[in-house]
Design a protein around this motif. Structure first.
Motif, PDB file in Angstrom:
ATOM      1  N   VAL A  93      39.093  77.617 -81.173  1.00  0.00           N
ATOM      2  CA  VAL A  93      39.615  76.432 -81.467  1.00  0.00           C
ATOM      3  C   VAL A  93      41.044  76.369 -80.953  1.00  0.00           C
ATOM      4  O   VAL A  93      41.742  77.097 -81.218  1.00  0.00           O
ATOM      5  N   PHE A  94      41.234  75.289 -80.188  1.00  0.00           N
ATOM      6  CA  PHE A  94      42.518  75.000 -79.744  1.00  0.00           C
ATOM      7  C   PHE A  94      43.558  74.396 -80.885  1.00  0.00           C
ATOM      8  O   PHE A  94      43.032  73.548 -81.495  1.00  0.00           O
ATOM      9  N   HIS A  95      44.828  74.896 -80.872  1.00  0.00           N
ATOM     10  CA  HIS A  95      45.886  74.059 -81.726  1.00  0.00           C
ATOM     11  C   HIS A  95      46.079  72.756 -80.856  1.00  0.00           C
ATOM     12  O   HIS A  95      46.068  72.618 -79.628  1.00  0.00           O
ATOM     13  N   PRO A  96      46.200  71.611 -81.782  1.00  0.00           N
ATOM     14  CA  PRO A  96      46.504  70.369 -81.150  1.00  0.00           C
ATOM     15  C   PRO A  96      47.691  70.311 -80.511  1.00  0.00           C
ATOM     16  O   PRO A  96      47.875  69.450 -79.485  1.00  0.00           O
ATOM     17  N   THR A  97      48.897  70.773 -80.707  1.00  0.00           N
ATOM     18  CA  THR A  97      50.136  70.838 -79.877  1.00  0.00           C
ATOM     19  C   THR A  97      50.698  72.122 -79.311  1.00  0.00           C
ATOM     20  O   THR A  97      51.237  72.254 -78.426  1.00  0.00           O
ATOM     21  N   GLU A  98      50.220  73.364 -80.022  1.00  0.00           N
ATOM     22  CA  GLU A  98      50.651  74.471 -79.358  1.00  0.00           C
ATOM     23  C   GLU A  98      49.470  75.082 -78.427  1.00  0.00           C
ATOM     24  O   GLU A  98      48.662  74.944 -78.514  1.00  0.00           O
ATOM     25  N   ASN A  99      50.200  76.051 -77.553  1.00  0.00           N
ATOM     26  CA  ASN A  99      49.405  76.827 -76.619  1.00  0.00           C
ATOM     27  C   ASN A  99      48.577  77.804 -77.338  1.00  0.00           C
ATOM     28  O   ASN A  99      48.850  79.044 -77.079  1.00  0.00           O
ATOM     29  N   VAL A 100      47.867  77.756 -78.385  1.00  0.00           N
ATOM     30  CA  VAL A 100      47.258  78.647 -79.052  1.00  0.00           C
ATOM     31  C   VAL A 100      45.658  78.627 -79.415  1.00  0.00           C
ATOM     32  O   VAL A 100      45.431  77.305 -79.492  1.00  0.00           O
ATOM     33  N   VAL A 101      44.967  79.622 -79.309  1.00  0.00           N
ATOM     34  CA  VAL A 101      43.708  79.689 -79.683  1.00  0.00           C
ATOM     35  C   VAL A 101      43.240  80.204 -80.743  1.00  0.00           C
ATOM     36  O   VAL A 101      43.669  81.653 -80.906  1.00  0.00           O
TER      37      VAL A 101
ATOM     38  N   ALA B 205      44.238  85.190 -83.554  1.00  0.00           N
ATOM     39  CA  ALA B 205      45.022  83.977 -82.722  1.00  0.00           C
ATOM     40  C   ALA B 205      45.491  84.662 -81.327  1.00  0.00           C
ATOM     41  O   ALA B 205      45.681  86.075 -81.284  1.00  0.00           O
ATOM     42  N   MET B 206      45.522  83.774 -80.530  1.00  0.00           N
ATOM     43  CA  MET B 206      46.149  84.291 -79.045  1.00  0.00           C
ATOM     44  C   MET B 206      46.797  83.056 -78.397  1.00  0.00           C
ATOM     45  O   MET B 206      46.327  81.698 -78.568  1.00  0.00           O
ATOM     46  N   ASN B 207      47.493  83.123 -77.392  1.00  0.00           N
ATOM     47  CA  ASN B 207      48.047  81.977 -76.449  1.00  0.00           C
ATOM     48  C   ASN B 207      46.761  81.680 -75.745  1.00  0.00           C
ATOM     49  O   ASN B 207      45.730  82.350 -75.428  1.00  0.00           O
ATOM     50  N   GLY B 208      47.095  80.278 -75.070  1.00  0.00           N
ATOM     51  CA  GLY B 208      45.735  79.873 -74.413  1.00  0.00           C
ATOM     52  C   GLY B 208      45.539  80.537 -73.166  1.00  0.00           C
ATOM     53  O   GLY B 208      44.294  80.328 -72.501  1.00  0.00           O
TER      54      GLY B 208
END
Length: 937
Positions: free
Chosen positions: A286-294, A312-315
């Motif tokens: 799932v993507f974070h709505p504002t951060e470049n995070v999955v 968690a990881m960066n996009g």
């Protein structure tokens, strides 16, 4: 306590007794829950805080937020004596928890409820095939999952509800839906085409598009905040045993999701890239709505039965870290619309003798910076690519401070990694000079038949020498020598000590039918070499075509091609002056030359060259048998601020070159890091070479080969990494694989071990540094992840590189080095093709807009597989799409990229052409119009 759910009397109708009982019990649970929560482990606290438990007993899973961020809908199975199928509930969560309410959506198993922006609910249901829970309950293998006959519906999200609208209507599994926040479109998983793939449709079920096509389980997708990206879980069987097992299970309505990786792509399915390589069961991204995070769930941290945690990881797949540490299962993470809260399911509160799974919600505090000690290969590659492709590096063009600082950076890194210096004078640098500009000096003078050729009517070439010759001028046709075409334009001519005139390009009288051969044989340096070998002291070139056989009386030649630029893409000159002159300068003498009459010529060419210093950076890890080294190379230079080779010629700004070739440079640093840790094991010397001057004509690698006397006696093989930053669909091109008979077995074994689909092809020729080694008899391979619309443009940025893919190429390279190091020998094979001359052909600057996938169509089929089409181009307007296989243009068959290039060279802007392409096995015939190349989008 366990939440008890009631039966439904029918679709849209609440149960007569169960609903009341549910409400009473739920209210009691909520009352008990006030002020109560489950504590967080110490490791979880930096990222998550204020954890609250929302349900208390049973199996509660798959939460989804309402668009106002106040409610959750979720699936629950809570009454072993009653409802045996999962049903959908909703409950208020923020600011305080409310009572769960069962949604009146129908019988059967209901899953994957997602809210549409207008309040409607999208969900999956089996109610059309019955109200009994589908699938066997006594599966012999707990790793198996049932794929019931499920369809996707939409309905009101209120308890009263309205009749559900059926959105899918195919036999088999349609489920795991996710909703786009912008337009309500839906991505879901389906078996409709015989595999578990992702599809996208409009919110009303129309405009269906297939997103994935690779064999295996693609499912559980989610959109990012603006719906430009999707992420999902993918299980890709690789071996024949795995493939057979997958297909046999799928035929029985089962799947074994025990090894899943997280992938992402553009929302249309293009640019699919692997984000994890954990060899575990990873799912629910799932993507974070504002951060470049999955955020996703995985058992990679602890493979005990039932142990899953949130990660968690960066996009882009970097920055991987574990979020939760509670014993048991944590999964189904979902961010609130504002990103401030994370809901998830967990059995952390379950009693030891129970198997309850409950919903929790915690405040999201964001990801702290990951300590460098915890970095993985993808993190280090991302760091190096970002530094090398930063605008401060000025595009790493020859003569820029940015290129010098990049070389110093690489030198320092090799020193840190313990590589021994292998450059000049005991250092890491191999220095050489690059010609960056050529100018005509004042002493230059050319006269034909006593007439002076004006400066604007001549153009010396970059490989021309300075010199003087006076005497007869001899016309030698096109200057072509090709035994295979029975052509020798110098036959019977005495050119020793004279100036020679040749026609530009190659004859088009039918003797050379292949357009690629015409380009190759028209190469100007090759013509100059032929003339010099026969004693000529100068070569003049003019675009003056011969009329074709049976030409009409009024035949007119094509418009004169522009004079070529005095490019510096050359290592050294050909030993004689070489000048292209305009037709007008030769018109008074051409009739005499054609008839064989003597024509006097005086050529004095004086050229001044601007030289810039450049240097390779070379280190080595010594082995026990230093007699023959293994060389790994990558070029670190790029185009600077653009120039002749830019595909965005109107933009004078740094061409950052993140993929070309900061990606290969960063991957090579990662390989060096691995070698550093196992240096005592090496049998052969392993040379790490970062080349400069590649974009200017392989100058750095050519210098290295000459300066180090590289040859088969002292070099076992060369592995080149050039453009390895865009690995898509886990497909890698391995060029040069025909340069040794043993490459196929070595490379295929390593690719299979890495779960990569590798396309092996070609000899060692080509426009990259391996060609310098191949030319002296060294077996070579060149790893390449394919072209893309950002190639040689300022948009080739670090943000568009896939670090994990580059890390996988680095690991693949390391495996091949280990295979070679233990004693596998290579047998060099020289290709049958001609030397890699640049060629010269009349080009009309036609542009179609196709983007070839250089891996080619599957199973070696002929044609050009399209990686995409340029928006607004003729191909786009004609309806060509990514995944199409181009097989014909006009009356010509297209079997390869070379065929396509040949057709484009001969095409004229504004012309229309008939396009033939294969799409899903069906032949399409379309009409497209060529555009002017320089105006192409």
């Amino acid at each position: 306590m366990r939440v008890v759910s009631g039966h439904l009397a029918g679709p849209g109708a609440p149960g007569r007794t169960g609903g009341a009982l549910l409400l009473a019990v739920a209210m009691a649970l909520v009352s008990c829950a006030h002020g109560r929560g489950q504590g967080l482990a110490a490791q979880e606290a930096p990222v998550l805080s204020d954890l609250r438990q929302l349900t208390f007993g049973g199996v509660n899973d798959d939460p989804a937020w309402s668009w106002d961020g106040q409610e959750l809908s979720f699936q629950a199975r809570n009454d072993p004596a009653g409802v045996t199928c999962g049903q959908i509930f909703r409950m208020r969560v923020l600011p305080n928890a409310g009572a769960p309410i069962r949604m009146a959506l129908g019988e059967g198993a209901l899953t994957s409820a997602r809210s549409l922006p207008d309040g409607q609910l999208v969900y999956s249901s089996t109610h059309l095939v019955g109200s009994v829970c589908p699938g066997p309950t006594d599966l012999p293998d707990r790793s198996l999952r049932v794929l019931p006959d499920t369809d996707i519906f939409s309905s009101s999200s209120t308890a009263a509800g309205s009749a559900p609208q059926r959105l899918t209507a195919t036999s088999g599994f349609d489920g795991e839906a996710a909703v786009c926040s912008r337009d309500g479109s839906i991505v879901f998983t389906s078996v409709r085409d015989g595999d578990l793939d992702l599809y996208r449709m409009d919110r009303d079920g129309k405009n269906l598009r297939r997103l994935t096509r690779t064999l295996g389980y693609d499912g559980g997708a989610s959109f990012n905040h603006d719906c430009s990206q999707v992420a999902w879980r993918a299980g890709r069987p690789r071996t024949r045993t795995e493939i057979d097992d997958y297909r046999q299970l799928l035929a029985r309505g089962l799947v074994r999701p025990s090894r899943l990786e997280i992938w992402s792509s553009n929302a249309d399915g293009s640019e699919a890239r692997q984000l994890t390589d954990l060899d575990a069961a990873s799912f629910d991204p799932v993507f974070h709505p504002t951060e470049n995070v999955v955020v996703f769930a995985s058992n990679v941290g602890d493979r005990r039965a039932g142990q899953f945690d949130l990660w968690a990881m960066n996009g882009n797949g970097t920055g991987l870290r574990r979020l939760t540490y509670a014993p048991g299962f944590d999964g189904s993470p979902r961010f609130s619309p504002d990103g401030h809260h994370l809901a998830f399911s967990s059995n952390r509160a379950s009693a030891p003798d129970k198997s309850d799974t409950d919903l929790f919600v915690a405040r999201w505090n964001g990801l702290p910076a990951l300590d460098e000690e915890a970095w993985r290969p993808a993190d280090r590659i991302a760091r190096d690519v970002t530094w090398l492709a930063h605008p401060e590096r000025e595009g790493r063009g020859i003569g820029t401070k940015g290129l010098s600082s990049a070389g110093a950076y690489l030198e320092a890194r090799l020193r840190e990694l313990g590589a021994l210096p292998a450059g000049d004078n005991g250092g890491y640098r191999e220095e050489f000079s690059v010609t960056t500009a050529i100018a005509i000096a004042p002493g230059t003078a050319i006269a034909i038949a006593g007439r002076t050729v004006q400066a604007g009517d001549l153009a010396p070439l970059g490989f021309s020498a300075s010199g003087t010759v006076a005497g007869d001028l001899v016309l030698a046709g096109y200057g072509v020598v090709s035994p295979e075409h029975a052509i020798d334009d110098f036959a019977g001519l005495d050119v020793a000590g004279k100036a020679v005139l040749v026609r530009r390009f190659a004859p088009e009288d039918g003797r050379i039918p292949d357009a690629g051969d015409r380009r190759r044989l028209g190469d100007l340096r090759q013509k100059a070499s032929h003339a010099r070998k026969r004693g000529a002291r100068a070569l003049l070139v003019v675009d003056w075509p011969m009329p074709p056989p049976n030409a009409p009386t009024q035949w007119q030649p094509a418009a004169e091609a522009p004079l070529p630029a005095a490019t510096t893409v050359s290592a050294g000159d050909v030993g004689i002056p070489v000048v292209v002159v305009r037709r007008a300068a030769l018109a008074p003498a051409m009739a005499d030359l054609v008839s064989g009459k003597p024509v006097a010529a005086h050529v004095r060419l004086d050229l001044s060259r601007t030289l810039q210093p450049a240097f390779n950076v070379v280190g080595k890890f010594p082995g026990r048998k230093p007699e023959r080294a293994i060389v790994l190379g990558a070029h670190y230079d790029h185009l600077g601020h653009g120039g002749r080779f830019s595909l965005a010629p109107d933009r004078r700004e740094p061409h950052l070159g993140a993929d070309d070739n900061a990606s290969g440079t960063a991957a090579l640093l990662e390989i060096a890091r691995g070698l550093s840790s196992r240096r005592t094991e090496l049998q052969h010397d392993v040379v790490i070479a970062f080349f400069s001057g590649e974009e200017t004509g392989l100058l750095g690698s050519s210098h290295h080969v000459r300066a180090r006397s590289v040859g088969p006696v002292n070099t076992l093989a060369m592995i080149n990494l050039d453009m390895v930053g865009r690995l898509r669909e886990a497909r890698l091109d391995v060029l040069g694989a025909e340069s040794a008979t043993e490459w196929s077995a070595i490379v295929r074994a390593a690719c299979a071990d890495m779960h990569l689909t590798c396309n092996l092809s070609g000899d060692g020729q080509g426009p990259s540094d391996q060609a310098s080694f191949y030319a002296v008899g060294i077996p070579v391979i060149h790893f390449f992840t394919g072209t893309h619309p950002d190639y040689h443009k300022p948009t080739d940025t670090a943000a568009r590189v896939f670090p994990l893919g580059a890390a996988m190429v680095a690991e693949l390279s390391s495996k091949i080095v280990r295979a070679l190091d233990v004693g596998i020998s290579l047998t060099f094979q020289r290709g049958k093709g001609a030397p890699p001359f640049a060629g010269d052909a009349r080009v009309f600057q036609a542009f179609l807009g196709t983007i070839p996938d250089y891996g080619g169509p599957p199973n070696g089929r002929p044609g050009v597989l399209l990686a995409g089409v340029r928006p607004g181009s003729g191909a786009d307007r004609a309806g060509l799409k990514r995944g199409d296989i181009l097989v014909g243009l006009g009356n010509l068959e297209i079997r390869s990229v070379a065929d396509l290039m040949s057709v484009l060279e001969a095409a004229r802007p504004g012309q229309s052409t008939r396009v033939r392409a294969l799409r899903d096995g069906q032949l399409l015939e379309l009409e497209a119009k060529y555009q002017e190349a320089r105006r192409a989008p």
